[in-house]
Design an enzyme around this catalytic site. Sequence first.
Site, mmCIF file in Angstrom:
data_model
loop_
_atom_site.group_PDB
_atom_site.id
_atom_site.type_symbol
_atom_site.label_atom_id
_atom_site.label_comp_id
_atom_site.label_asym_id
_atom_site.label_seq_id
_atom_site.Cartn_x
_atom_site.Cartn_y
_atom_site.Cartn_z
ATOM 1 N N CYS A 63 27.505 -52.032 22.339
ATOM 2 C CA CYS A 63 26.455 -52.038 21.322
ATOM 3 C C CYS A 63 26.865 -52.867 20.110
ATOM 4 O O CYS A 63 27.544 -52.382 19.211
ATOM 5 C CB CYS A 63 26.130 -50.599 20.909
ATOM 6 N N CYS A 66 25.669 -51.548 16.770
ATOM 7 C CA CYS A 66 26.415 -50.369 16.293
ATOM 8 C C CYS A 66 27.762 -50.769 15.706
ATOM 9 O O CYS A 66 28.194 -50.231 14.689
ATOM 10 C CB CYS A 66 26.710 -49.398 17.436
ATOM 11 N N ASP A 67 28.457 -51.687 16.390
ATOM 12 C CA ASP A 67 29.870 -51.922 16.101
ATOM 13 C C ASP A 67 30.195 -53.295 15.519
ATOM 14 O O ASP A 67 31.343 -53.539 15.121
ATOM 15 C CB ASP A 67 30.687 -51.739 17.392
#
Length: 175
Positions: A63, A66-67
């Site tokens: 992701c 997300c990261d």
Amino acid sequence: HRFGTRFVTRNVTQVDFSKRPFKIWIGKEMHQAQSVIISTGASAKWLGLPTEKQYQNRGVSACATCDGAFFKGVEVAVVGGGDTAMEEANFLTRFASKVFIIHRKDTFRASKIMAERAMKNPKIEVIWNSEVVEVIGDGKSMTGLKIKNLVNGEVISKNLQGLFLAIGHKPNTDL
């Protein structure tokens, strides 16, 4: 709640969908319903390498949104050839100093516009006809990748801090 909905956040332990009303058990407690919606979501597909699992959330991610912010000023790779891979690669250029797209084939399956956007980005470089064969790390976090050229079989090592998988999702229908 407008329609008298009651939320029960517990795990279903058994079902009987053979006839209406459907029966759903949470432990010994039975609920009945005329219709049931099963929404188990989807999980990212992984390459299936032991080293990939070892460095999951320590450099390896599925992701980018997300990261991505954890990868400021470092070099990373994205695996995939579809629109998601192009999107994630472009997104990651906001943080990473360089993004390599590693793809098994010599053409992308992404839409023309998405592929061109990625190819025009000066921070993105494509490694064609190749696959990741190993995630390299120091035990704590990922430090690089071994990448195999599928045409000539040559394996190269690249120092990279991150690996993002964009090879699709599978529905969580295992149950």
